[in-house]
Design a protein around this motif. Structure first.
Motif, PDB file in Angstrom:
ATOM      1  N   ARG A   1       0.825  -1.207   0.000  1.00  0.00           N
ATOM      2  CA  ARG A   1       0.000   0.000   0.000  1.00  0.00           C
ATOM      3  C   ARG A   1       0.863   1.262   0.000  1.00  0.00           C
ATOM      4  N   VAL A   2       2.046   1.169   0.612  1.00  0.00           N
ATOM      5  CA  VAL A   2       2.967   2.301   0.557  1.00  0.00           C
ATOM      6  C   VAL A   2       3.349   2.597  -0.888  1.00  0.00           C
ATOM      7  N   MET A   3       3.533   1.562  -1.682  1.00  0.00           N
ATOM      8  CA  MET A   3       3.884   1.767  -3.090  1.00  0.00           C
ATOM      9  C   MET A   3       2.714   2.357  -3.879  1.00  0.00           C
ATOM     10  N   LEU A   4       1.482   2.055  -3.449  1.00  0.00           N
ATOM     11  CA  LEU A   4       0.307   2.641  -4.101  1.00  0.00           C
ATOM     12  C   LEU A   4       0.103   4.098  -3.699  1.00  0.00           C
ATOM     13  N   MET A   5       0.712   4.490  -2.606  1.00  0.00           N
ATOM     14  CA  MET A   5       0.520   5.832  -2.082  1.00  0.00           C
ATOM     15  C   MET A   5       0.922   6.908  -3.095  1.00  0.00           C
ATOM     16  N   ALA A   6       2.022   6.664  -3.822  1.00  0.00           N
ATOM     17  CA  ALA A   6       2.511   7.663  -4.774  1.00  0.00           C
ATOM     18  C   ALA A   6       1.468   7.958  -5.854  1.00  0.00           C
ATOM     19  N   TYR A   7       0.697   6.940  -6.240  1.00  0.00           N
ATOM     20  CA  TYR A   7      -0.316   7.149  -7.285  1.00  0.00           C
ATOM     21  C   TYR A   7      -1.408   8.095  -6.793  1.00  0.00           C
ATOM     22  N   ARG A   8      -1.835   7.910  -5.549  1.00  0.00           N
ATOM     23  CA  ARG A   8      -2.870   8.797  -5.011  1.00  0.00           C
ATOM     24  C   ARG A   8      -2.343  10.214  -4.822  1.00  0.00           C
ATOM     25  N   ILE A   9      -1.157  10.321  -4.223  1.00  0.00           N
ATOM     26  CA  ILE A   9      -0.616  11.658  -3.947  1.00  0.00           C
ATOM     27  C   ILE A   9      -0.387  12.425  -5.240  1.00  0.00           C
ATOM     28  N   ASN A  10       0.301  11.809  -6.183  1.00  0.00           N
ATOM     29  CA  ASN A  10       0.649  12.521  -7.421  1.00  0.00           C
ATOM     30  C   ASN A  10      -0.565  12.811  -8.285  1.00  0.00           C
ATOM     31  N   SER A  11      -1.528  11.900  -8.295  1.00  0.00           N
ATOM     32  CA  SER A  11      -2.725  12.145  -9.102  1.00  0.00           C
ATOM     33  C   SER A  11      -3.536  13.299  -8.523  1.00  0.00           C
ATOM     34  N   VAL A  12      -3.554  13.421  -7.193  1.00  0.00           N
ATOM     35  CA  VAL A  12      -4.260  14.544  -6.565  1.00  0.00           C
ATOM     36  C   VAL A  12      -3.571  15.860  -6.921  1.00  0.00           C
ATOM     37  N   GLN A  13      -2.249  15.883  -6.877  1.00  0.00           N
ATOM     38  CA  GLN A  13      -1.516  17.100  -7.255  1.00  0.00           C
ATOM     39  C   GLN A  13      -1.811  17.469  -8.701  1.00  0.00           C
TER      40      GLN A  13
ATOM     41  N   GLN B   1     -11.875  18.128  12.049  1.00  0.00           N
ATOM     42  CA  GLN B   1     -11.999  19.581  11.926  1.00  0.00           C
ATOM     43  C   GLN B   1     -11.558  20.056  10.542  1.00  0.00           C
ATOM     44  N   GLN B   2     -10.514  19.439  10.037  1.00  0.00           N
ATOM     45  CA  GLN B   2     -10.039  19.826   8.716  1.00  0.00           C
ATOM     46  C   GLN B   2     -11.046  19.462   7.633  1.00  0.00           C
ATOM     47  N   LEU B   3     -11.685  18.291   7.786  1.00  0.00           N
ATOM     48  CA  LEU B   3     -12.721  17.913   6.820  1.00  0.00           C
ATOM     49  C   LEU B   3     -13.878  18.907   6.853  1.00  0.00           C
ATOM     50  N   ALA B   4     -14.271  19.316   8.046  1.00  0.00           N
ATOM     51  CA  ALA B   4     -15.340  20.305   8.163  1.00  0.00           C
ATOM     52  C   ALA B   4     -14.939  21.621   7.502  1.00  0.00           C
TER      53      ALA B   4
ATOM     54  N   ILE C   1      -4.350  10.632   3.247  1.00  0.00           N
ATOM     55  CA  ILE C   1      -4.101  11.111   1.885  1.00  0.00           C
ATOM     56  C   ILE C   1      -5.409  11.352   1.147  1.00  0.00           C
ATOM     57  N   SER C   2      -6.429  10.579   1.490  1.00  0.00           N
ATOM     58  CA  SER C   2      -7.719  10.727   0.810  1.00  0.00           C
ATOM     59  C   SER C   2      -8.370  12.072   1.112  1.00  0.00           C
ATOM     60  N   MET C   3      -7.939  12.724   2.190  1.00  0.00           N
ATOM     61  CA  MET C   3      -8.446  14.070   2.447  1.00  0.00           C
ATOM     62  C   MET C   3      -8.043  15.016   1.322  1.00  0.00           C
ATOM     63  N   MET C   4      -6.855  14.809   0.792  1.00  0.00           N
ATOM     64  CA  MET C   4      -6.416  15.607  -0.349  1.00  0.00           C
ATOM     65  C   MET C   4      -7.309  15.337  -1.558  1.00  0.00           C
ATOM     66  N   MET C   5      -7.752  14.103  -1.665  1.00  0.00           N
ATOM     67  CA  MET C   5      -8.623  13.742  -2.781  1.00  0.00           C
ATOM     68  C   MET C   5     -10.004  14.386  -2.622  1.00  0.00           C
ATOM     69  N   VAL C   6     -10.502  14.475  -1.379  1.00  0.00           N
ATOM     70  CA  VAL C   6     -11.767  15.167  -1.129  1.00  0.00           C
ATOM     71  C   VAL C   6     -11.665  16.614  -1.604  1.00  0.00           C
TER      72      VAL C   6
ATOM     73  N   GLY D   1     -17.036  14.245  -3.733  1.00  0.00           N
ATOM     74  CA  GLY D   1     -16.242  14.688  -2.600  1.00  0.00           C
ATOM     75  C   GLY D   1     -16.957  14.438  -1.290  1.00  0.00           C
ATOM     76  N   ASN D   2     -18.277  14.706  -1.276  1.00  0.00           N
ATOM     77  CA  ASN D   2     -19.066  14.477  -0.066  1.00  0.00           C
ATOM     78  C   ASN D   2     -19.079  12.993   0.312  1.00  0.00           C
ATOM     79  N   LYS D   3     -19.236  12.136  -0.685  1.00  0.00           N
ATOM     80  CA  LYS D   3     -19.290  10.698  -0.422  1.00  0.00           C
ATOM     81  C   LYS D   3     -17.978  10.204   0.185  1.00  0.00           C
ATOM     82  N   LEU D   4     -16.880  10.648  -0.390  1.00  0.00           N
ATOM     83  CA  LEU D   4     -15.581  10.245   0.131  1.00  0.00           C
ATOM     84  C   LEU D   4     -15.346  10.843   1.518  1.00  0.00           C
ATOM     85  N   SER D   5     -15.793  12.087   1.703  1.00  0.00           N
ATOM     86  CA  SER D   5     -15.635  12.739   3.002  1.00  0.00           C
ATOM     87  C   SER D   5     -16.410  11.999   4.087  1.00  0.00           C
ATOM     88  N   GLN D   6     -17.615  11.548   3.761  1.00  0.00           N
ATOM     89  CA  GLN D   6     -18.420  10.819   4.740  1.00  0.00           C
ATOM     90  C   GLN D   6     -17.765   9.491   5.127  1.00  0.00           C
TER      91      GLN D   6
END
Length: 1008
Positions: free
Chosen positions: A875-887, A980-983, A922-927, A939-944
């Protein structure tokens, strides 16, 4: 009733169980390269190259032999997509053979318990076979062994040799009084020697074999048992340090003398030693035979067979002389082979006497010389010295356990774990506390319990309640350590590695242990010695420092093997108890009860997190990395998982051999820097400014910055000119010790722009950067030399860094020039589009290439499927895909390409499912990225989802026992901050009013 043929039944049952194990492992085997060392072993085996020290040449040859079954391409080393499958299958086969010999070992010991030296009757035969089946299947489905059984690692083959050697010792015991019985001892010696070329763990069977010999040849007594035990320890030391290391050391001394003093050819001293050693053995054997000294004669023959088995290391020297693409440490002569065998490139831990982590360093002791083969002068030249710190008097202690002062994070861990404040010194009590609570409990007993009690999850932990504990599934036992696991958030509660065995295998094993000691104490002691040396003794010897990069349970697989014998014998105790009440059906009931409660339960619980057949992430990530690079690129990588799968693709499948892979961690080694001067496959030599004398040995290990008054401090200098300046003899300055050393004349550096860059979009006429520290280590100096030479040559080679580089400390100050292209970063200037003048921040992204890579080019290795298990390191190796795709999505949204941003995020969620990689911080960045792309519902669905997990995590933390709640206080603060950050994110997105009422966030801390 007719008497059954016991031997035939024993053989048939053994092969049947081995077939079952082979079927299980083959069905769950990873079909291609795995992470960690597997990619390196596959690359080294396919072309017989040289892997990391101390090497595994016998293992490489066995793997190479198995690769020949993958097709005709394997015979000539041509690109081959099926080789990994064939080599992995060899591990499966070796694991099945391990189970075979475990079965035969268990039945052999069980037979002695029930029938002694007599032929077992039919009922006894059924009982013995049942014990063998239960013990063998319990080990088949054990967590640690199953993990190693389905990949191209050494541990499956090493376990096979351990099982074979221990079984052979027990077979010798049966025929010890017969003629020619010593042939078994010679076989054992040969196997032990051969196993040295696989892994040193097999040597730990020697003390147990010594106990077998003692009990068979002598009348047992307490004093005799102690002497036999000590003798076994001495024999272990003699083989490990005397045979494996001291013989090559003598050969290296003779080689040095012959070449440097007599000016004879390279290898002449080593060959002379081999001739003298062989002659000495021959005359010794003849002398012992004439004198009729059978013990010395047999002992000498055993030594000969150990040496013959260990002679596989000749292959290492031969292949290193061929300058193979993978040639770690370059052991092409006996001088470098000694360093290779002694693992001198790694940190050496003290064993019985040494320093604490805060012991005062008063100096450096210069030890033995290191040599390299100087072809030009036809001699072995001094490359450097083995140096050790000298500590203040009284700062060393007996049995040091908290010794590692090489990493600040380790010293901080020691103080935090042991509650030692900054002004206090560690004590002997602290050392023993760390030994028992961390090294023995956390780094051994926990691993053991994973196999036979249960496992909480696959998150690597350091003793906290959340991660990696052993559990049983019995709340009363689990709550003090891990809380109520069912109250954890979904990613933890539903983790596939959560295996609850209710301690049933453990209890059956303890029953077998008691039964064994009661009815045959000698054999029980033998198994106990094997258990001790393959478990507790390893923990003592390794003296592991904290914060290991991965879980080390594989090192202790031998003790779980020994315990599986007792699990099998445990059936005999269960049957003897039932027989008192139900004698006619006691055997059937005992077998059914043990089978359902142990191997069947283990198979059910362990299958999902050991089934790696649908997963190809290591290969996919490596392929994505290579395909992201331009032709003839230079790619800097960081560590094992970043590098070894790349080696596999290049060396085995022949994919992108034009890309030159450079491991940053090895750039402090002169042999590795020297190898950069040569072409490998289709990748040309790496351009560098400095010469061989500037990096060999201890040269340029550290270069300090010196504020030369003749050089303007604020002026920027070209990197190529600075590198040329540093290594000219006339520019060196005199140090306090009188030596002349190189120095860094400036921190402000520049490189010319690549010719392909349009200067009107680059915001600069050159690449400007500033070194942050007051000195540079050799690995960063090497990178400077490569970058300088490549820029000076007109940027003929594109420079890339893998995804781990931006997360590391940026010593050279190059981060602003790391242009993201998918999951890699090309060294290139940022443009007007990348620069935010308001915040003075740079977000260097090639949006077009990155979008193409994520949406069309990249493979996701099974992460796009449902119900495919990926452990934490995957999952650590998958992390780069989420981070970079969000950027990238944020860049697209900022460029008013919001639909493209939304589609990109959708593709990433489809290809990396929550089952493969649960949503985390990391998914907070995706929200936020979804909100910025105007995809508010998504975004709401992922946030929930995130909110639900965070709230549930707070419930679990608040429910923890007092002994664990303090360690989770930081987690509680983190969860509250994330809520709090999600809110805040929702509020900023302007969509808070559209959310349902139950989505409002309420935080209640413990005690409120």
């Amino acid at each position: 009733m007719k008497q059954w043929n016991y031997n035939k039944i024993n053989n048939l049952c053994g092969w049947f169980i081995a077939t079952v194990a082979f079927t299980v492992y083959f069905a769950t085997m990873e079909r291609t390269a795995s992470f960690w060392d597997c990619g390196e072993f596959l690359a080294a085996a396919y072309k017989l190259e040289v892997g990391h020290s101390p090497g595994a040449p016998m293992f490489m040859m066995l793997q190479r032999l198995s690769s020949l079954f993958s097709g005709t391409a394997a015979f000539t080393g041509l690109p081959n997509k099926n080789a990994a499958f064939a080599i992995n299958t060899f591990s499966v086969l070796a694991s099945a053979i391990t189970i075979l010999f475990l079965f035969w070992t268990t039945t052999l010991l069980s037979r002695k318990l029930l029938a002694g030296k007599n032929v077992p009757d039919n009922r006894q035969t059924l009982l013995i076979m049942s014990a063998g089946i239960i013990g063998a299947l319990a080990y088949t489905f054990s967590d640690t062994f199953w993990f190693s059984a389905v990949e191209a690692e050494v541990y499956a083959t090493s376990s096979c040799f351990t099982a074979l050697v221990f079984w052979a010792a027990l077979k010798w015991e049966q025929v010890a009084d017969e003629a020619y019985s010593n042939r078994w001892l010679l076989l054992i010696s040969l196997l032990i020697g051969a196993s040295v070329g696989i892994h040193l763990l097999n040597l730990l069977t020697i003390p147990a074999i010594t106990m077998v010999y003692y009990f068979r040849k002598y009348d047992a007594s307490k004093r005799g048992i102690i002497i036999a035990f000590v003798t076994g320890c001495l024999l272990l030391g003699i083989v490990q340090f005397g045979v494996i290391q001291f013989i090559p050391i003598i050969a290296s001394n003779m080689e040095l003398y012959f070449v440097n003093s007599f000016h004879l050819p390279f290898q002449s001293g080593a060959l002379t030693f081999i001739i003298l050693f062989a002659s000495s053995i021959f005359f010794a054997l003849r002398h012992f035979k004439r004198k009729q000294w059978p013990a010395l004669y047999t002992a000498t023959l055993c030594l000969v067979f150990i040496v013959i088995g260990g002679s596989s290391y000749i292959v290492t020297v031969i292949r290193s002389n061929a300058d193979t693409p993978v040639d770690i440490n370059n052991p092409d002569n006996v001088m470098s082979l000694v360093s290779y065998l002694q693992r001198e490139q790694y940190l050496q831990q003290p064993l019985l006497y040494g320093q604490d982590f805060d012991s005062e360093i008063t100096g450096i002791n210069t030890g033995k010389n290191f040599y390299y083969k100087n072809e030009k002068e036809h001699s072995y030249s001094v490359a450097g010295h083995k140096s050790n710190y000298e500590y203040a008097p009284g700062s060393k202690r007996f049995f040091p356990r908290i010794w590692d002062n090489s990493d600040p994070s380790h010293t901080n861990f020691y103080r935090s774990y042991l509650d030692i404040d900054k002004d206090s010194k560690p004590t002997a009590r602290d050392n023993f506390s760390y030994f028992f609570n961390y090294q023995m409990n956390w780094l051994w007993f926990r691993y053991f319990m994973w196999n036979y009690a249960g496992r909480q999850n696959d998150y690597e932990g350091q003793g906290e309640a959340r991660n990696g504990n052993w559990i049983s599934g019995i709340p009363l036992l689990d709550y003090p350590r891990a809380g109520h696991v069912n109250l954890m958030s979904k990613p933890y509660k539903n983790n596939d590695a959560r295996n609850e065995l209710y301690c049933l295998p453990l209890l059956l094993g303890f029953a077998g242990l008691c039964f064994h000691f009661k009815h045959n104490k000698k054999d029980a002691i033998i198994v106990s010695v094997l258990f001790f040396f393959t478990g507790i003794a390893i923990g003592i010897y390794l003296n592991m420092n904290p914060l290991q990069p991965r879980e080390r349970d594989y090192a202790f697989a031998g003790c779980t093997y020994a315990f599986a014998i007792w699990i099998g014998i445990g059936l005999l105790m269960i049957e003897s108890f039932i027989r008192k009440w139900l004698p006619k059906i006691s055997l059937i009931m005992a077998f059914a009860l043990c089978f359902i409660s142990v191997p069947a339960l283990m198979a059910k619980e362990e299958w999902n997190d050991h089934n790696r057949a649908p997963k190809t992430l290591a290969r996919a990530t490596a392929l994505n990395t290579l395909l992201s690079c331009k032709p003839n690129a230079i790619l800097f990588t960081q560590g094992d998982n970043d590098t070894f799968p790349l080696w596999y693709l290049q060396e085995v499948e022949g994919i992108r051999p034009d890309v030159r892979i450079i491991i940053r961690e090895l750039l402090s080694a002169d042999w590795y820097i020297d190898q950069l001067n040569y072409k490998i496959n289709d990748a040309y030599a790496v351009p560098m400014v400095w010469g061989k004398g500037d990096y060999m040995g201890e040269a340029s290990n550290y270069i300090t910055y010196y504020n030369n008054p003749k050089i303007p401090a604020e002026r920027t200098f070209d990197l190529y000119d600075v590198c040329k300046f540093m290594f000219k003899p006339e520019n060196k300055m005199q140090a306090n010790n009188g030596n002349f050393i190189s120095y860094l004349p400036t921190k402000n550096l520049s490189m010319p722009l690549p010719p392909s860059v349009l200067k009107d979009t680059a915001l600069m006429d050159k690449i400007y950067f500033k070194i942050k520290d007051d000195g540079l280590m050799k690995n960063d100096i090497t990178i400077m030399n490569i970058l300088a030479a490549n820029a000076h040559n007109g940027w003929k080679r594109p420079i890339y860094f893998n995804g781990s580089y931006p997360n590391r400390e940026d010593i050279l100050g190059l981060s602003p020039y790391m242009r993201m292209e998918g999951i890699v970063y090309q060294l290139a200037p940022f443009t007007k589009e990348d620069y935010n003048a308001a915040t003075n921040e740079v977000n260097n992204i090639d949006a077009a290439k990155s979008l193409e890579h994520f949406t069309r080019l990249y493979q996701y290795g099974g992460a796009e499927k449902q119900h495919v298990y990926f452990d934490e390191k995957n999952r650590v190796m998958l992390m780069a895909y989420r981070i970079n795709s969000v950027q990238l999505a944020e860049r697209l949204s900022a460029s008013n390409r919001k639909k493209d941003a939304e589609n990109l995020l959708d593709i990433i969620l489809q290809n990396i499912t929550p089952e493969s990689y649960p949503h985390d911080q990391i998914s907070m960045m995706m929200v936020m990225a979804y909100y910025h792309a105007d995809a508010f519902e998504k975004g709401n669905k992922l946030s929930q989802t995130l909110e639900a997990n965070l709230k549930q995590d707070i419930i679990w933390i608040n429910d923890l026992p007092e002994s664990q709640s303090g360690g989770a206080s930081d987690d509680l603060k983190r969860d509250e901050a994330m809520l709090q950050q999600l809110a805040f994110i929702k509020e900023e997105a302007g969509k808070q009013r559209t959310l349902p009422d139950d989505a409002n966030i309420s935080i209640q801390s413990k005690g409120e």
